[in-house]
Enzyme design. Structure first.
Site, PDB file in Angstrom:
ATOM      1  N   SER A 143     -94.228 -16.020  -7.576  1.00  0.00           N
ATOM      2  CA  SER A 143     -94.234 -15.808  -9.016  1.00  0.00           C
ATOM      3  C   SER A 143     -93.880 -17.109  -9.707  1.00  0.00           C
ATOM      4  O   SER A 143     -93.005 -17.857  -9.254  1.00  0.00           O
ATOM      5  CB  SER A 143     -93.219 -14.718  -9.406  1.00  0.00           C
ATOM      6  OG  SER A 143     -93.014 -14.690 -10.805  1.00  0.00           O
ATOM      7  N   HIS A 166     -97.312  13.515  -1.266  1.00  0.00           N
ATOM      8  CA  HIS A 166     -97.094  13.468  -2.718  1.00  0.00           C
ATOM      9  C   HIS A 166     -96.262  12.245  -3.111  1.00  0.00           C
ATOM     10  O   HIS A 166     -95.616  12.239  -4.163  1.00  0.00           O
ATOM     11  CB  HIS A 166     -96.410  14.748  -3.225  1.00  0.00           C
ATOM     12  CG  HIS A 166     -97.034  15.999  -2.721  1.00  0.00           C
ATOM     13  ND1 HIS A 166     -98.114  16.599  -3.318  1.00  0.00           N
ATOM     14  CD2 HIS A 166     -96.746  16.755  -1.626  1.00  0.00           C
ATOM     15  CE1 HIS A 166     -98.464  17.678  -2.642  1.00  0.00           C
ATOM     16  NE2 HIS A 166     -97.645  17.791  -1.595  1.00  0.00           N
TER      17      HIS A 166
END
Length: 481
Positions: free
Chosen positions: A284, A154
């Site tokens: 970036s 999960h």
């Protein structure tokens, strides 16, 4: 020149897919294969008694690769028929052979049979790439089979596993893909010489009603094309169910790649594992410190496109009426090529990733230390019971201390101090000397390490053995962009 940049070009060819895969779906390969098919047909017809001379066949063979694409395009604008355009151009180049080119055949003789040859060759190109990724990930799994790491269910921390064991989950999916693609290759047959609606009527006329010669013609051309079998029955086309099966296997490979690379992206965000990052690479434009997982992201993007192509193949087969309709043509030009080009590009990128995966054990250990105290509570209870304690009393003690430690983590952003709280509580004095052993992460990974070794021996090695020669020539993949 500026004009070179004013038309659409597929990024699959300009940025991603290999030159080898691009060639398989190129016009040069397609139309030279058409010409080979005409040569094979003429050879087989000659061998079975039709008046086709060796000189005519030799004339055609000399022109197989000498394709005048501009002349063919001009012919197609006039005839609105791609096969007849190329028949006319080929016939002008081979004047003595012109009367026997395409003798008895329908357009799908060259169109479909060429597609099947390309599909065969493309599968043969992809399969060693899959094996190469399996081989590299197998080495990675064995190198890190003992490295404990947090397992997740999960997307929440669960029991520990190992870095190598997790890699085996990726490998197992790839082995399933190799099996599916191999089955597609093994099942693939040739359309052969079947005529306009699959009845072979035109060839029966050529051979004056001799059905045995028609059967031999089908077999001879099939063998010349390098296939062991032809489909027993066809309409005008081979069944588009073949495309469905192949694209389904490729789409399934896409799900494997997407799942694995999604895992890598999650682990990269936790700084536990990174894909290769070159010294000059920029992560970036705005944040110079970033090391974005751009290779894994590319794989996910390509895989997502690959997965969607299954719908096109499935719908094309579903809507083929009776012996065939032409609404498959434009769709298949896009779907088949893009499925293989996308799979090729994703696999090459994945191989580049798997050749340079970097693991950060200290980061992994820090993350384990934040969660392991909670996971160790049951072991602490068992140790106390063995030392003479009451399980219910111990459970309550641990519950209270765990809630207090949890509050420190969640409410105050501090480290997990459950172990310190246990050490300070006199109740646990009988097991304090055992705490380090109880908290050893390797005691929480079960048989993970053994499973890696067993899996590699039983499942991986038999697959890699089939590609032993191809794997000898695998080199490090360098991405151009």
């Amino acid at each position: 020149m500026a004009s070179n940049y004013e038309g659409y070009k597929s990024p699959l060819s300009t940025r991603y897919a290999s030159k080898e895969m691009q060639f398989l779906f190129s016009d040069q390969n397609k139309f030279s294969t058409w010409r080979r098919l005409w040569v094979w047909l003429a050879k087989a017809e000659s061998r079975l008694g039709l008046e086709i001379s060796d000189a005519q066949i030799a004339e055609m063979e000399l022109q197989i690769s000498n394709i005048d694409f501009e002349a063919a395009a001009a012919e197609e604008r006039l005839t609105r028929h791609d096969v007849m355009a190329h028949v006319h151009v080929f016939a002008k180049q081979c004047p003595s052979a012109a009367p026997v080119i395409h003798l008895g055949a329908t357009s799908c003789y060259v169109g479909d049979n060429t597609d099947l040859i390309v599909l065969r060759d493309a599968l043969k190109l992809l399969l060693p790439r899959v094996a190469s990724v399996i081989a590299r990930l197998s080495q990675f799994a064995q190198s890190y089979k003992d490295q404990p790491t947090l397992g997740f269910t999960h997307l929440q921390p669960a029991q520990l596993t190992t870095v190598g064991k997790r890699a085996c989950l990726w490998i197992q999916d790839l082995i399933m893909d190799e099996r599916a693609l191999s089955r597609c290759l093994e099942d693939l047959r040739f359309r052969g010489v079947k005529g306009t609606t699959g009845t072979q009527a035109s060839f029966l006329q050529l051979f004056n009603g001799d059905g045995e010669k028609v059967k031999q013609l089908d077999l001879l051309v099939t063998e010349l094309a390098g296939f062991k079998k032809a489909y027993a029955v066809t309409g005008q086309t081979y069944s588009r169910k073949v495309d469905v099966e192949i694209v389904a296997a490729l789409a399934s490979l896409g799900t494997t790649i997407h799942k694995m690379c999604s895992d890598l992206r999650i682990l990269a965000s936790r700084k536990e594992l990174e894909e290769p990052f070159e010294s000059t690479q920029i992560g970036s434009s705005a944040m110079p410190y970033k090391r974005n997982p751009m290779r894994s992201e590319r794989c996910c993007a390509l895989a997502r496109h690959l997965i969607t192509l299954f719908s096109s193949a499935a719908n094309t087969h579903a809507t083929q009426w009776l012996e065939r309709t032409l609404d498959d043509s434009a769709n298949r030009r896009l779907t088949l090529s893009e499925a293989f080009l996308a799979a090729d590009a994703a696999l090459l990128t994945l191989l580049n990733i798997s050749q340079g995966l970097v693991v950060y054990p200290k980061v992994i250990e820090r993350h384990i230390s934040q969660e392991l105290p909670f996971m160790s509570t049951e072991n602490i209870i068992m140790a106390m019971v063995k030392a003479g304690g009451d399980r219910q009393v111990c459970h309550e003690k641990i519950r209270v201390l765990s809630q207090e430690a949890g509050a420190q983590v969640k409410q105050h952003g501090k480290d997990n101090d459950l172990v310190d709280r246990v050490r300070k509580d006199p109740y646990f004095s009988p097991i304090l000397e055992q705490l380090d052993t109880i908290l050893d992460a390797k005691t929480f990974t079960g048989r993970a390490s053994d499973q890696v070794g067993e899996f590699v021996k039983e499942e991986v090695e038999p697959v890699l053995a089939r590609y032993s020669e191809a794997l000898k020539n695998v080199q490090d993949v360098k991405l151009n962009i």
